[in-house]
Design an enzyme around this catalytic site. Structure first.
Site, PDB file in Angstrom:
ATOM      1  N   SER A  64      75.291  63.776 124.503  1.00 37.41           N
ATOM      2  CA  SER A  64      75.449  64.785 125.541  1.00 37.41           C
ATOM      3  C   SER A  64      75.390  66.227 125.023  1.00 37.41           C
ATOM      4  CB  SER A  64      76.773  64.494 126.247  1.00 37.41           C
ATOM      5  OG  SER A  64      76.972  65.332 127.327  1.00 37.41           O
ATOM      6  N   ASP A 283      72.075  65.707 127.916  1.00 35.71           N
ATOM      7  CA  ASP A 283      71.557  64.474 128.504  1.00 35.71           C
ATOM      8  C   ASP A 283      71.418  64.580 130.014  1.00 35.71           C
ATOM      9  OD1 ASP A 283      74.305  64.455 128.862  1.00 35.71           O
ATOM     10  OD2 ASP A 283      74.483  62.282 128.738  1.00 35.71           O
ATOM     11  N   GLU A 377      83.772  67.658 138.195  1.00 34.84           N
ATOM     12  CA  GLU A 377      84.615  68.294 137.201  1.00 34.84           C
ATOM     13  C   GLU A 377      84.167  69.750 137.139  1.00 34.84           C
ATOM     14  OE1 GLU A 377      86.195  65.358 133.928  1.00 34.84           O
ATOM     15  OE2 GLU A 377      84.045  65.577 133.675  1.00 34.84           O
TER      16      GLU A 377
HETATM   17  C1  16G Z   1      83.779  63.333 128.426  1.00 28.16           C
HETATM   18  C2  16G Z   1      83.681  62.974 129.882  1.00 28.16           C
HETATM   19  C3  16G Z   1      83.731  64.222 130.735  1.00 28.16           C
HETATM   20  C4  16G Z   1      84.977  65.015 130.398  1.00 28.16           C
HETATM   21  C5  16G Z   1      85.085  65.277 128.915  1.00 28.16           C
HETATM   22  C6  16G Z   1      86.440  65.854 128.581  1.00 28.16           C
HETATM   23  C7  16G Z   1      82.421  61.135 130.873  1.00 28.16           C
HETATM   24  C8  16G Z   1      81.082  60.495 131.022  1.00 28.16           C
HETATM   25  N1  16G Z   1      82.439  62.257 130.165  1.00 28.16           N
HETATM   26  O1  16G Z   1      82.663  64.059 128.015  1.00 28.16           O
HETATM   27  O2  16G Z   1      83.742  63.833 132.061  1.00 28.16           O
HETATM   28  O3  16G Z   1      84.984  66.236 131.088  1.00 28.16           O
HETATM   29  O4  16G Z   1      84.959  64.067 128.214  1.00 28.16           O
HETATM   30  O5  16G Z   1      86.578  66.026 127.213  1.00 28.16           O
HETATM   31  O6  16G Z   1      83.415  60.652 131.383  1.00 28.16           O
HETATM   32  P1  16G Z   1      87.989  66.242 126.545  1.00 28.16           P
HETATM   33  O7  16G Z   1      88.830  65.018 126.805  1.00 28.16           O
HETATM   34  O8  16G Z   1      87.689  66.472 125.122  1.00 28.16           O
HETATM   35  O9  16G Z   1      88.599  67.452 127.190  1.00 28.16           O
HETATM   36 MG    MG Z   2      76.375  64.936 129.393  1.00 34.14          MG
END
Ligand code: 16G
Ligand code: MG
Length: 541
Positions: A64, A283, A377
């Site tokens: 990503s 992605d 989000e």
């Molecule tokens: C991941 C999640 C995204 C979230 C991020 C938070 C999926 C597919 N992706 O990239 O939605 O905003 O984590 O990251 O669920 P963090 O826990 O490091 O704050």
């Molecule tokens: Mg992504």
């Protein structure tokens, strides 16, 4: 077969001492550590497919918005949604098995989960543009072959395209068919729905799309071949940051994450004042809009603003279609949603808001509880999901006026345009263009629907982030004991203050979010809460 699996696994040995975890977005780390993980994810896909009677499982190799040297892998369930949570644990177990125990752990999972090894297994997979992708694909293919899994390699795709194809594959030839099982089918579905949703309206001026130098670039250019051209009043799109030949440029000084966290345009953007701009991530499952206001400078139109725009538009359409009494519309957010957006949805739009923990699977699940579930989000990942009742109402209601007929037609088109499996930057981009065209809005008019509270996000490194445990959709700390009370008393000193701290699911850090009535107060509150977290992190070791 067991000997063959073991022999293949020995070509993809687990690095010593490394502990892996299937997190919010699958496994993600430095690409050179992923070989054994991807091999084992192939075996999990085989088990999952067999467990589900031979339905096709999707596998996406991507990291990503992470830097170019990272990579990752995640699994997609048959309807195109995220892997069921209980299987995250099985994936973690198999990824951490010692090399010599791998087959044993694999067979034990098979037995414990009552999987018949004779059931056929099927998988499809794709990858983003990272240089490490092809070697990881080899590891995956070895596992799929040795576990007797029939597979299709789709080469390069965006994550949402792989979700789309997974659902199409599993619904092909059924009444639930989601579309033609090909990349071309995806473009055709989107472009037909877009033309229908636009209903003769046109956008004004150009849209600059920053593709993060990732897979979204070539895929957007492909999509554009199917869309009406500027000659017939179609989209005017300037594609920037679409260099996929120089691997180091991926997500570097560009992309949705850069724009959201730095709160500024990519330096490469030459868009004029007031021009619509958007950025995808590496992605293409996230999108952020923005523009430069001649008076106020850079203005961000993030996931919250996309959610409110979509909820407003679909709310108006359901009223015009005379369906607002029978369909429940709701908005799903996380604690990162700006307080002003939550207030706007509840007070001005009159829709309920549900808050879930961070991570797409939670939001998606909560959104399916509504007939029209809008989830985003703040970072730009999101979509709108329609219940079977909503789809039935769009398609079977007999219109009694031309206005009702038009609204029903647009709702039908939106249900085709909006990716029902996962947040999709390309689909969301067309959705926003459609809504702005219908409303005859510039980004400035969109921006002024409500004014964000100033906010600040701080990343705090501590010895052990796991001591920070939260409840109430990550909005309150339950551990370390007493920390939440201290946090509350800091927040109480600020007008419109709100703050929370949670352990990141993707990095070794705690994230602190704060918002307040003014920029300096938001910064001050964030600083104070970060100091508290740092202090607690050093006491409780
Ligand atoms: C991941 C999640 C995204 C979230 C991020 C938070 C999926 C597919 N992706 O990239 O939605 O905003 O984590 O990251 O669920 P963090 O826990 O490091 O704050
Ligand atoms: Mg992504």
């Amino acid at each position: 077969m067991d000997e063959a699996i073991l022999a293949a696994s020995n070509k993809h040995p687990k690095p010593d001492g490394k502990v892996f975890q299937y997190g919010t977005a699958g496994f993600r780390m430095k690409a050179n550590l992923l070989d054994s993980v991807v091999f084992r994810v192939g075996l999990i896909a085989a088990l999952r497919s067999r467990k589900l009677g031979g339905q096709t499982i999707g596998i996406m190799i991507t990291a990503s918005h992470n830097p170019p040297e990272d990579n990752g892998v995640k699994l997609v369930d048959p309807m195109g949604d995220m892997l069921e949570s209980s299987w995250e644990q099985y994936s973690t177990e198999l990824a951490n098995a010692a090399n010599e125990d791998l087959v044993k752990v694999y067979r034990k999972l098979e037995q414990d989960l009552r999987i018949d090894p004779a059931t056929p297994a099927k998988a499809i997979f794709a990858r983003d543009t990272r240089a490490s992708g092809p070697a990881l694909v080899k590891a995956l293919v070895n596992a799929l072959k040795e576990s007797g899994t029939e597979y299709t390699d789709y080469g390069l795709l965006t994550t949402p395209q792989l979700h789309y194809l997974t659902r199409c594959t599993n619904t092909e030839g059924t009444p639930q068919s989601y579309g033609e099982v090909s990349e071309k089918g995806y473009y055709e579905k989107l472009s037909e729905a877009f033309v229908r949703a636009m209903d003769g309206k046109t956008t004004k001026g150009a849209l600059t799309v920053d593709c993060a130098n990732g897979v979204g670039g070539p895929k957007l250019k492909e999509l554009l071949k199917y869309l009406p051209t500027t000659v017939d009043g179609g989209l005017q799109i300037n594609v920037i940051n679409d260099d996929v030949l120089n691997p180091d440029s991926l997500n570097s000084e560009c992309g949705a994450d850069f724009v959201k966290t730095k709160q500024r345009s990519p330096p490469s953007s030459k868009a004029a004042s007031n021009d619509r701009c958007c950025s995808l991530d590496g992605d293409a499952d996230r999108i952020i809009f923005y523009f430069n206001d001649p008076e106020h400078g850079f203005r961000l139109l993030d996931g919250d603003k996309i959610a409110t725009l979509a909820a407003t538009f679909i709310g108006d359409l359901t009223r015009a279609a005379r369906l607002s009494d029978e369909l429940r519309i709701g908005v799903v957010q996380t604690a990162y949603a700006n307080g002003a957006s939550t207030n706007y949805v509840e007070k001005t739009l009159g829709f309920p808001v549900v808050c879930t923990p961070t991570g797409v699977k939670w939001l998606h699940h909560a959104a399916t509880k509504f007939d029209v579930g809008v989830y985003f989000e703040a970072n730009g990942h999101g979509t709108v999901v329609f219940s079977p009742q909503a789809l039935k109402a769009f398609y079977t209601t007999k219109p009694e006026s031309p206005a009702q007929a038009t609204a029903l037609n647009t709702l039908q088109a939106l249900s085709e345009l909006i990716n029902q499996t996962v947040g999709d930057a390309l689909s969301d981009m067309l959705l926003v263009e459609t809504i702005l065209a219908h409303k005859v809005w510039t980004p400035r008019e969109w921006d002024t629907t409500y004014i964000d509270l100033p906010n600040r996000l701080v990343r705090v490194e501590v010895n052990d982030r796991n001591i920070f445990k939260t409840t109430n959709a990550e909005r309150k700390l339950v551990e370390p004991h007493g920390t939440q009370q201290q946090l509350d008393s800091l927040v109480a000193k600020f007008k419109d203050g709100r703050s929370f701290a949670r352990a990141s699911g993707t990095e070794d850090a705690v994230r602190v979010y704060a918002e307040a009535a003014t920029r300096s107060e938001a910064d001050d509150l964030a600083r104070q809460v970060a100091a508290l977290v740092r202090q607690e992190g050093s006491i409780h070791m």
